[in-house]
Design a protein around this motif. Structure first.
Motif, PDB file in Angstrom:
ATOM      1  N   ILE A 105      54.381  22.808  18.248  1.00 47.93           N
ATOM      2  CA  ILE A 105      53.026  22.909  17.717  1.00 47.93           C
ATOM      3  C   ILE A 105      52.450  24.303  17.986  1.00 47.93           C
ATOM      4  N   SER A 106      51.686  24.823  17.023  1.00 54.97           N
ATOM      5  CA  SER A 106      51.078  26.142  17.181  1.00 54.97           C
ATOM      6  C   SER A 106      49.648  26.081  17.707  1.00 54.97           C
ATOM      7  N   ASP A 110      52.538  30.870  22.851  1.00 52.60           N
ATOM      8  CA  ASP A 110      51.282  31.539  22.524  1.00 52.60           C
ATOM      9  C   ASP A 110      50.312  30.607  21.802  1.00 52.60           C
ATOM     10  N   GLY A 111      50.582  29.302  21.851  1.00 49.16           N
ATOM     11  CA  GLY A 111      49.760  28.340  21.128  1.00 49.16           C
ATOM     12  C   GLY A 111      48.371  28.171  21.731  1.00 49.16           C
ATOM     13  N   GLU A 112      47.390  27.888  20.873  1.00 46.22           N
ATOM     14  CA  GLU A 112      46.002  27.759  21.306  1.00 46.22           C
ATOM     15  C   GLU A 112      45.580  26.300  21.440  1.00 46.22           C
ATOM     16  N   LEU A 113      44.694  26.065  22.405  1.00 46.78           N
ATOM     17  CA  LEU A 113      43.968  24.807  22.516  1.00 46.78           C
ATOM     18  C   LEU A 113      42.509  25.127  22.211  1.00 46.78           C
ATOM     19  N   ILE A 114      41.943  24.478  21.186  1.00 49.60           N
ATOM     20  CA  ILE A 114      40.579  24.782  20.753  1.00 49.60           C
ATOM     21  C   ILE A 114      39.710  23.529  20.902  1.00 49.60           C
ATOM     22  N   LEU A 115      38.677  23.663  21.691  1.00 51.49           N
ATOM     23  CA  LEU A 115      37.759  22.560  21.975  1.00 51.49           C
ATOM     24  C   LEU A 115      36.401  22.827  21.347  1.00 51.49           C
ATOM     25  N   LYS A 116      35.855  21.830  20.640  1.00 52.86           N
ATOM     26  CA  LYS A 116      34.474  21.877  20.155  1.00 52.86           C
ATOM     27  C   LYS A 116      33.771  20.597  20.585  1.00 52.86           C
ATOM     28  N   GLY A 149      45.228  27.081  35.271  1.00 56.02           N
ATOM     29  CA  GLY A 149      45.793  28.419  35.119  1.00 56.02           C
ATOM     30  C   GLY A 149      45.743  28.959  33.707  1.00 56.02           C
ATOM     31  N   MET A 150      44.957  28.314  32.848  1.00 58.17           N
ATOM     32  CA  MET A 150      44.858  28.752  31.465  1.00 58.17           C
ATOM     33  C   MET A 150      43.968  29.988  31.339  1.00 58.17           C
ATOM     34  N   THR A 151      44.177  30.730  30.270  1.00 54.08           N
ATOM     35  CA  THR A 151      43.358  31.902  29.973  1.00 54.08           C
ATOM     36  C   THR A 151      42.343  31.538  28.896  1.00 54.08           C
ATOM     37  N   LEU A 152      41.078  31.803  29.163  1.00 56.56           N
ATOM     38  CA  LEU A 152      40.022  31.511  28.206  1.00 56.56           C
ATOM     39  C   LEU A 152      39.874  32.704  27.268  1.00 56.56           C
ATOM     40  N   GLN A 153      40.164  32.509  25.994  1.00 59.19           N
ATOM     41  CA  GLN A 153      40.079  33.591  25.023  1.00 59.19           C
ATOM     42  C   GLN A 153      38.704  33.669  24.363  1.00 59.19           C
ATOM     43  N   VAL A 166      44.558  29.451  26.148  1.00 58.17           N
ATOM     44  CA  VAL A 166      46.024  29.435  26.063  1.00 58.17           C
ATOM     45  C   VAL A 166      46.575  29.129  27.452  1.00 58.17           C
ATOM     46  N   PHE A 167      47.773  28.578  27.458  1.00 60.50           N
ATOM     47  CA  PHE A 167      48.423  28.215  28.716  1.00 60.50           C
ATOM     48  C   PHE A 167      49.156  29.418  29.309  1.00 60.50           C
ATOM     49  N   PRO A 168      49.477  29.336  30.588  1.00 61.48           N
ATOM     50  CA  PRO A 168      50.299  30.404  31.191  1.00 61.48           C
ATOM     51  C   PRO A 168      51.584  30.555  30.402  1.00 61.48           C
ATOM     52  N   ASN A 169      52.052  31.747  30.228  1.00 59.47           N
ATOM     53  CA  ASN A 169      53.224  32.012  29.395  1.00 59.47           C
ATOM     54  C   ASN A 169      54.505  31.663  30.134  1.00 59.47           C
ATOM     55  N   GLN A 170      54.621  30.389  30.436  1.00 60.33           N
ATOM     56  CA  GLN A 170      55.814  29.898  31.116  1.00 60.33           C
ATOM     57  C   GLN A 170      55.924  28.401  30.894  1.00 60.33           C
ATOM     58  N   LYS A 171      57.125  27.877  30.917  1.00 60.44           N
ATOM     59  CA  LYS A 171      57.385  26.438  30.743  1.00 60.44           C
ATOM     60  C   LYS A 171      57.967  25.865  32.029  1.00 60.44           C
TER      61      LYS A 171
END
Length: 215
Positions: A109-110, A146-152, A170-174, A210-215
């Motif tokens: 998923i993107s 690099d997938g986004e989570l978007i909350l409204k 540990g997510m980054t808020l864009q 976005v999540f930390p760039n690791q799995k």
């Protein structure tokens, strides 16, 4: 909000399996076969009556959209709206989001959208919130690196809780918007709830993370 029972919902689901996908676990890592293309896949969890996903599909025809909705009486309304839109880049799933890992493969998923989710304000219901850490773990698994989570949401309490939950994970808020409509974002598609709340003068909050760039 209690939804009116639709006695014809089961029959509608059975007659529209091309749109409301039965047994979605059968298509794990095969959703591109369903859409017959390799376009990015965006998922809306809690798709409601379908206004957002139908609008997004129209605005972004090169993206495949999947709406997940648990309530049968609601998803049939979404399906009717999708049918009216006549866009081929939408599918719906009548499932619980807790089963997300059964429906999608790692990195499939993107983008994931959480639109006006139930805030579950009582502390004892924290685990049911769609931004609780157990749900975040599921999202991280199925989203691309690099997938986004978007909350409204219109609920400030849920928004503040979610920001803390994202940060603790540990997510980054864009993006963090305390008044989404003041931005006049031309790409913002409103949900039914969003139209209702904003018409009453309520602020709409949005966060992109976005999540930390690791799995």
């Amino acid at each position: 909000m209690r939804q009116r029972h639709k006695p014809w919902a089961d029959e509608f689901l059975q007659e529209n399996t091309h749109l409301i996908i039965p047994d979605p676990s059968n298509y794990k890592n095969k959703w591109h076969e369903v859409f017959e293309n390799n376009n990015p896949i965006h998922v809306e969890i809690g798709t409601g009556k379908g206004q957002f996903i139908a609008g997004m599909a129209k605005q972004f025809p090169s993206i495949n959209f999947i709406g997940i909705e648990l309530a049968k009486s609601v998803i049939v309304s979404a399906a009717e709206k999708v049918q009216e839109s006549e866009h081929a880049n939408i599918r719906l799933i009548n499932e619980n989001a807790e089963n997300l890992l059964d429906m999608f493969m790692t990195d499939e998923i993107s983008t994931i959208y959480l639109n006006f989710s139930d805030p579950w304000p009582k502390n004892r219901h924290e685990k049911r919130r769609l931004t609780f850490h157990s749900f975040l773990k599921r999202y991280e698994n199925v989203l691309k690196p690099d997938g986004e989570l978007i909350l409204k949401t219109d609920n400030r309490g849920l928004f503040e809780y979610s920001l803390v939950s994202f940060s603790n994970y540990g997510m980054t808020l864009q993006e963090v918007s305390l008044d989404l409509h003041a931005l006049n974002d031309p790409e913002n598609i409103m949900t039914e709830y969003e139209e209702k709340f904003s018409a009453k003068g309520q602020q709409i909050y949005r966060c992109k993370a976005v999540f930390p760039n690791q799995k």
